[in-house]
Design an enzyme around this catalytic site. Structure first.
Site, PDB file in Angstrom:
ATOM      1  N   CYS A 108     -19.941  24.624  -4.236  1.00  0.00           N
ATOM      2  CA  CYS A 108     -20.976  25.579  -3.796  1.00  0.00           C
ATOM      3  C   CYS A 108     -22.286  25.516  -4.585  1.00  0.00           C
ATOM      4  O   CYS A 108     -23.342  25.748  -4.013  1.00  0.00           O
ATOM      5  CB  CYS A 108     -20.400  26.990  -3.781  1.00  0.00           C
ATOM      6  SG  CYS A 108     -18.903  27.085  -2.786  1.00  0.00           S
ATOM      7  N   HIS A 242     -25.751  32.485  -3.818  1.00  0.00           N
ATOM      8  CA  HIS A 242     -24.803  31.801  -2.928  1.00  0.00           C
ATOM      9  C   HIS A 242     -24.086  32.845  -2.054  1.00  0.00           C
ATOM     10  O   HIS A 242     -23.521  33.820  -2.565  1.00  0.00           O
ATOM     11  CB  HIS A 242     -23.813  31.001  -3.776  1.00  0.00           C
ATOM     12  CG  HIS A 242     -22.636  30.499  -3.012  1.00  0.00           C
ATOM     13  ND1 HIS A 242     -22.754  29.922  -1.763  1.00  0.00           N
ATOM     14  CD2 HIS A 242     -21.307  30.495  -3.309  1.00  0.00           C
ATOM     15  CE1 HIS A 242     -21.557  29.585  -1.335  1.00  0.00           C
ATOM     16  NE2 HIS A 242     -20.655  29.930  -2.237  1.00  0.00           N
ATOM     17  N   ASN A 272     -19.281  31.768   4.272  1.00  0.00           N
ATOM     18  CA  ASN A 272     -19.571  30.935   3.103  1.00  0.00           C
ATOM     19  C   ASN A 272     -19.655  29.468   3.531  1.00  0.00           C
ATOM     20  O   ASN A 272     -18.651  28.869   3.884  1.00  0.00           O
ATOM     21  CB  ASN A 272     -18.444  31.157   2.075  1.00  0.00           C
ATOM     22  CG  ASN A 272     -18.595  30.294   0.831  1.00  0.00           C
ATOM     23  OD1 ASN A 272     -19.416  29.381   0.781  1.00  0.00           O
ATOM     24  ND2 ASN A 272     -17.785  30.579  -0.167  1.00  0.00           N
TER      25      ASN A 272
HETATM   26  N1  COA Z   1      -6.754  40.098   6.626  1.00  0.00           N
HETATM   27  C1  COA Z   1      -5.854  41.037   6.303  1.00  0.00           C
HETATM   28  N2  COA Z   1      -5.195  41.061   5.141  1.00  0.00           N
HETATM   29  C2  COA Z   1      -5.478  40.098   4.247  1.00  0.00           C
HETATM   30  C3  COA Z   1      -6.429  39.085   4.502  1.00  0.00           C
HETATM   31  C4  COA Z   1      -7.079  39.115   5.748  1.00  0.00           C
HETATM   32  N3  COA Z   1      -8.006  38.204   6.099  1.00  0.00           N
HETATM   33  N4  COA Z   1      -6.504  38.278   3.432  1.00  0.00           N
HETATM   34  C5  COA Z   1      -5.630  38.752   2.523  1.00  0.00           C
HETATM   35  N5  COA Z   1      -5.018  39.852   3.023  1.00  0.00           N
HETATM   36  C6  COA Z   1      -3.999  40.669   2.391  1.00  0.00           C
HETATM   37  C7  COA Z   1      -3.165  39.895   1.389  1.00  0.00           C
HETATM   38  O1  COA Z   1      -2.126  39.206   2.048  1.00  0.00           O
HETATM   39  C8  COA Z   1      -2.664  40.998   0.498  1.00  0.00           C
HETATM   40  O2  COA Z   1      -1.583  41.621   1.144  1.00  0.00           O
HETATM   41  P1  COA Z   1      -0.289  42.071   0.293  1.00  0.00           P
HETATM   42  O3  COA Z   1      -0.798  43.085  -0.698  1.00  0.00           O
HETATM   43  O4  COA Z   1       0.600  42.625   1.336  1.00  0.00           O
HETATM   44  O5  COA Z   1       0.188  40.823  -0.360  1.00  0.00           O
HETATM   45  C9  COA Z   1      -3.822  41.987   0.476  1.00  0.00           C
HETATM   46  O6  COA Z   1      -4.633  41.684   1.627  1.00  0.00           O
HETATM   47  C10 COA Z   1      -4.659  41.903  -0.783  1.00  0.00           C
HETATM   48  O7  COA Z   1      -4.936  40.533  -1.004  1.00  0.00           O
HETATM   49  P2  COA Z   1      -5.867  40.095  -2.196  1.00  0.00           P
HETATM   50  O8  COA Z   1      -6.008  38.602  -2.190  1.00  0.00           O
HETATM   51  O9  COA Z   1      -5.422  40.739  -3.475  1.00  0.00           O
HETATM   52  O10 COA Z   1      -7.230  40.773  -1.712  1.00  0.00           O
HETATM   53  P3  COA Z   1      -8.566  40.966  -2.480  1.00  0.00           P
HETATM   54  O11 COA Z   1      -8.877  42.386  -2.516  1.00  0.00           O
HETATM   55  O12 COA Z   1      -8.612  40.175  -3.758  1.00  0.00           O
HETATM   56  O13 COA Z   1      -9.588  40.254  -1.473  1.00  0.00           O
HETATM   57  C11 COA Z   1     -10.802  38.212  -1.188  1.00  0.00           C
HETATM   58  C12 COA Z   1      -9.442  38.883  -1.158  1.00  0.00           C
HETATM   59  C13 COA Z   1     -10.596  36.728  -0.881  1.00  0.00           C
HETATM   60  C14 COA Z   1     -11.683  38.829  -0.134  1.00  0.00           C
HETATM   61  C15 COA Z   1     -11.430  38.399  -2.601  1.00  0.00           C
HETATM   62  O14 COA Z   1     -10.505  38.087  -3.623  1.00  0.00           O
HETATM   63  C16 COA Z   1     -12.648  37.565  -2.763  1.00  0.00           C
HETATM   64  O15 COA Z   1     -13.640  37.780  -2.136  1.00  0.00           O
HETATM   65  N6  COA Z   1     -12.634  36.566  -3.693  1.00  0.00           N
HETATM   66  C17 COA Z   1     -13.695  35.629  -3.852  1.00  0.00           C
HETATM   67  C18 COA Z   1     -13.518  34.558  -2.827  1.00  0.00           C
HETATM   68  C19 COA Z   1     -14.718  33.669  -2.672  1.00  0.00           C
HETATM   69  O16 COA Z   1     -15.784  34.130  -2.352  1.00  0.00           O
HETATM   70  N7  COA Z   1     -14.502  32.377  -2.888  1.00  0.00           N
HETATM   71  C20 COA Z   1     -15.459  31.373  -2.707  1.00  0.00           C
HETATM   72  C21 COA Z   1     -16.373  31.330  -3.869  1.00  0.00           C
HETATM   73  S1  COA Z   1     -17.397  29.953  -3.734  1.00  0.00           S
END
Ligand code: COA
Length: 315
Positions: A108, A242, A272
């Site tokens: 990225c 970004h 993204n």
């Molecule tokens: N829809 C519904 N539920 C979802 C889901 C979706 N698209 N994606 C994950 N979940 C669920 C998970 O399975 C989990 O369920 P569980 O508790 O039953 O296991 C729950 O939501 C929480 O998951 P978690 O991964 O802890 O969520 P989070 O609050 O950390 O949010 C992201 C996930 C990916 C949105 C967040 O971590 C994030 O934005 N991270 C940065 C990612 C990014 O931008 N990466 C690229 C950088 S270049």
């Protein structure tokens, strides 16, 4: 160096959150508050190289330059259909560019890493014009049954042409190498000799770790680079972050204590698009006429590696 022109190109197909919930256990209600994404542009019948060429041609037009003016092409790309030659060679062939060209894979922050390389070429007098093209199709890297990753990404290409000048005020690249935080692996072709175990795996991401890295590194590097260049947050007109996740952008903004008006975003309908996100945002803001001569732009991006990069450049 200074920015002379910008361009971008997006796939036609736009996929909304409700489209995803037709085949995935997810919902608009889950995605929007956690990411700020409502829809994303997804490659269907297009080829990434054609989007890259369109973005590059628009940037050249915006700069009122022709292909013969370009001395170096740097392409930022993580994945495309060719293993070799590099995507920059494919773009050059389609455009009729005959200058040296190469790809970088810095995920990225690739646009800012490419700017840093271009700056070195300008500083030693090797070039007068550099074309940077960032073209990415992260929707071909994720498992479309994995709701934790596939909802986050969109595809596209962004480009910028740089010329001589003293507008680049500072640049900071940082790395916290931890390959397990965002990772995708592909199996190479077999040989009569390879007998080790090899893995093929779509993109896996430790979302919370990446979130923390993005917010802390970006806020730290922006403060650091501004203090090293004798500038303050008030001097900055726009923070071009970004477009990975609106909550990450808000987290950076809150740490810096800056008004939201200075943080343009397009994440809501782009998702993204990896290294293409910063130059696409740049081009969209440019075409809206948001920038005036002398405006100070801060770019900051973070991603797989983990890598991050921040740059301050005057418009
Ligand atoms: N829809 C519904 N539920 C979802 C889901 C979706 N698209 N994606 C994950 N979940 C669920 C998970 O399975 C989990 O369920 P569980 O508790 O039953 O296991 C729950 O939501 C929480 O998951 P978690 O991964 O802890 O969520 P989070 O609050 O950390 O949010 C992201 C996930 C990916 C949105 C967040 O971590 C994030 O934005 N991270 C940065 C990612 C990014 O931008 N990466 C690229 C950088 S270049």
């Amino acid at each position: 160096m200074r920015i002379l022109g910008t361009g971008s190109a997006l796939p036609q197909k736009q996929v909304g959150n409700d489209d995803l919930s037709k085949f995935l256990d997810t919902s608009d209600e889950w995605i929007v508050p956690r990411t700020g994404i409502h829809s994303r542009h997804v490659i269907s019948n297009e080829y990434l190289e054609d989007l890259a060429v369109s973005a590059a041609r628009r940037a050249l037009d915006d700069a009122s330059l022709g292909v013969a003016d370009i001395d170096l092409l740097i392409c930022s790309n993580v994945v495309n259909e060719y293993v070799t030659p590099s995507l920059s060679c494919i773009i050059a062939a389609k455009m009729g560019l005959a200058c040296p060209c190469f790809d970088i894979n810095c995920a990225c922050p690739g646009f800012i890493y490419a700017m840093d390389m271009a700056d070195s070429y300008f500083c030693c007098g090797k070039v007068r014009h550099v074309l940077i093209v960032c073209a990415e199709e992260p929707t071909r890297m994720v498992d479309w049954s994995d709701r934790a990753t596939c909802v986050l990404f969109g595809d596209g290409a962004g480009a910028a042409v740089f010329g001589e000048g003293d507008n680049l005020k500072g640049i900071r690249l940082s790395a916290e190498p931890s390959p397990d935080k965002i990772c995708e692996m592909r199996r190479l072709l077999p040989t009569p000799y390879v007998d080790k175990e090899e893995t093929e795996m779509p993109m896996q991401m430790k979302g919370r770790d990446v979130f923390r890295f993005a917010v802390t590194t970006s806020a730290r590097d922006i403060n650091d680079i501004l203090s090293r260049t004798g500038l303050s947050l008030d001097d900055v007109d726009y923070f071009m972050i970004h477009q990975a996740n609106l909550r990450i952008i808000d987290g950076i903004r809150e740490r810096l204590g800056v008004a939201p008006e200075k943080f343009p975003t397009n994440i809501a309908d782009h998702g993204n698009s990896s290294s293409a996100s910063c130059p696409i945002l740049l081009d969209e803001c440019n075409r809206k006429g948001m920038f005036k001569k002398g405006d100070l732009l801060v770019f900051s991006a973070f991603g797989s590696g983990l890598l991050s990069a921040t740059a301050v450049i005057e418009w």
